[in-house]
Write a protein that holds these residues in place. Structure first.
Motif, PDB file in Angstrom:
ATOM      1  N   LEU A  73      28.844  51.102  68.751  1.00  0.00           N
ATOM      2  CA  LEU A  73      27.545  51.448  68.185  1.00  0.00           C
ATOM      3  C   LEU A  73      27.728  51.928  66.743  1.00  0.00           C
ATOM      4  CD1 LEU A  73      26.216  53.440  71.265  1.00  0.00           C
ATOM      5  CD2 LEU A  73      25.840  51.027  70.711  1.00  0.00           C
ATOM      6  N   PRO A  74      26.691  51.859  65.922  1.00  0.00           N
ATOM      7  CA  PRO A  74      26.827  52.382  64.560  1.00  0.00           C
ATOM      8  C   PRO A  74      27.245  53.849  64.586  1.00  0.00           C
ATOM      9  CG  PRO A  74      24.804  51.128  64.784  1.00  0.00           C
ATOM     10  CD  PRO A  74      25.376  51.282  66.169  1.00  0.00           C
ATOM     11  N   GLY A  75      28.175  54.213  63.714  1.00  0.00           N
ATOM     12  CA  GLY A  75      28.682  55.578  63.660  1.00  0.00           C
ATOM     13  C   GLY A  75      27.806  56.493  62.821  1.00  0.00           C
ATOM     14  N   GLY A  76      28.273  57.702  62.635  1.00  0.00           N
ATOM     15  CA  GLY A  76      27.530  58.708  61.899  1.00  0.00           C
ATOM     16  C   GLY A  76      27.506  58.488  60.397  1.00  0.00           C
ATOM     17  N   ARG A  77      28.409  57.672  59.878  1.00  0.00           N
ATOM     18  CA  ARG A  77      28.443  57.341  58.453  1.00  0.00           C
ATOM     19  C   ARG A  77      28.368  55.831  58.303  1.00  0.00           C
ATOM     20  NH1 ARG A  77      32.894  60.094  59.053  1.00  0.00           N
ATOM     21  NH2 ARG A  77      34.202  58.562  58.031  1.00  0.00           N
ATOM     22  N   PRO A  78      27.820  55.333  57.193  1.00  0.00           N
ATOM     23  CA  PRO A  78      27.724  53.882  56.999  1.00  0.00           C
ATOM     24  C   PRO A  78      29.083  53.198  57.145  1.00  0.00           C
ATOM     25  CG  PRO A  78      26.496  55.046  55.298  1.00  0.00           C
ATOM     26  CD  PRO A  78      27.264  56.090  56.074  1.00  0.00           C
ATOM     27  N   GLY A  79      29.078  52.056  57.855  1.00  0.00           N
ATOM     28  CA  GLY A  79      30.282  51.259  58.013  1.00  0.00           C
ATOM     29  C   GLY A  79      31.203  51.692  59.134  1.00  0.00           C
ATOM     30  N   THR A  80      30.868  52.778  59.840  1.00  0.00           N
ATOM     31  CA  THR A  80      31.722  53.273  60.921  1.00  0.00           C
ATOM     32  C   THR A  80      31.116  52.926  62.274  1.00  0.00           C
ATOM     33  OG1 THR A  80      30.665  55.453  61.052  1.00  0.00           O
ATOM     34  CG2 THR A  80      32.454  55.199  59.451  1.00  0.00           C
ATOM     35  N   ALA A  81      31.866  53.198  63.348  1.00  0.00           N
ATOM     36  CA  ALA A  81      31.391  52.909  64.701  1.00  0.00           C
ATOM     37  C   ALA A  81      31.665  54.079  65.631  1.00  0.00           C
ATOM     38  CB  ALA A  81      32.054  51.648  65.249  1.00  0.00           C
ATOM     39  N   ASP A  82      30.836  54.168  66.651  1.00  0.00           N
ATOM     40  CA  ASP A  82      30.982  55.100  67.752  1.00  0.00           C
ATOM     41  C   ASP A  82      31.312  54.236  68.966  1.00  0.00           C
ATOM     42  OD1 ASP A  82      30.740  57.219  69.576  1.00  0.00           O
ATOM     43  OD2 ASP A  82      28.567  57.014  69.705  1.00  0.00           O
ATOM     44  N   VAL A  83      32.538  54.333  69.459  1.00  0.00           N
ATOM     45  CA  VAL A  83      32.991  53.483  70.559  1.00  0.00           C
ATOM     46  C   VAL A  83      32.759  54.216  71.878  1.00  0.00           C
ATOM     47  CG1 VAL A  83      34.924  52.168  71.512  1.00  0.00           C
ATOM     48  CG2 VAL A  83      34.709  52.460  69.018  1.00  0.00           C
ATOM     49  N   ARG A  84      32.137  53.502  72.817  1.00  0.00           N
ATOM     50  CA  ARG A  84      31.816  54.085  74.117  1.00  0.00           C
ATOM     51  C   ARG A  84      32.282  53.165  75.238  1.00  0.00           C
ATOM     52  NH1 ARG A  84      28.335  58.407  74.191  1.00  0.00           N
ATOM     53  NH2 ARG A  84      27.932  59.127  72.082  1.00  0.00           N
ATOM     54  N   PHE A  85      32.540  53.759  76.389  1.00  0.00           N
ATOM     55  CA  PHE A  85      32.852  52.964  77.566  1.00  0.00           C
ATOM     56  C   PHE A  85      31.591  52.210  77.994  1.00  0.00           C
ATOM     57  CE2 PHE A  85      36.020  56.394  77.780  1.00  0.00           C
ATOM     58  CZ  PHE A  85      37.171  55.637  77.880  1.00  0.00           C
TER      59      PHE A  85
END
Length: 147
Positions: A73-85
């Motif tokens: 998913l999109p992370g907290g800052r532009p260009g980053t990701a939040d990876v989840r199970f």
């Protein structure tokens, strides 16, 4: 350019199909295994990518089918990701803007520490070091973009 290849937007970079080769080493026993297969980062129902990995995992000479699904998913800052199970539980963050990232994931009494390295536009690597009371593993995965 340095050793790592900066990625301004991790979700854009990962989108598509990748060939996967993973080695697994149990540092305590000396046993080794390997996974070969494909990872597809495709559209998800949410804003982000659905990661589906499938292939064959061989351990102690016995090959078995293996697969897993993650959500990027999109992370907290532009260009980053939040990876989840797949079930939505948090796994780790991912920021490849410098071409390299280290993330930790505590799991019960074990600690998973992942190092992500982007080598170029079509190759990246993860190295997970897993330590705990019953685990002492190194998992190295090489990804190559499929044409």
């Amino acid at each position: 350019m340095g050793e790592f290849w900066p990625v301004p937007d991790v979700l854009t970079y990962l989108a598509g199909s990748w060939r996967v080769e993973r080695s697994v080493r149990d540092l305590a026993s000396g046993q080794t295994g390997a996974f070969t297969g494909t990872t597809v980062f495709g559209p998800s129902e949410e804003d982000g990518l659905l990661h589906h990995e499938s292939g064959t995992f061989t351990w102690l000479g016995v090959p078995r089918p293996a697969e897993r699904t993650l959500r990027f998913l999109p992370g907290g800052r532009p260009g980053t990701a939040d990876v989840r199970f797949a079930d939505g539980r948090p796994f780790h963050d991912l920021d490849l803007t410098t071409g390299r990232h280290v993330a930790d994931h505590p799991c019960s009494a074990d600690l998973y520490r992942g190092e992500f390295s982007v080598l170029d536009a079509d190759h990246w690597r993860t190295v997970w070091r897993v330590g705990g009371p019953a685990k002492d593993l190194v998992l190295t995965t090489d990804y190559a973009r499929e044409a």
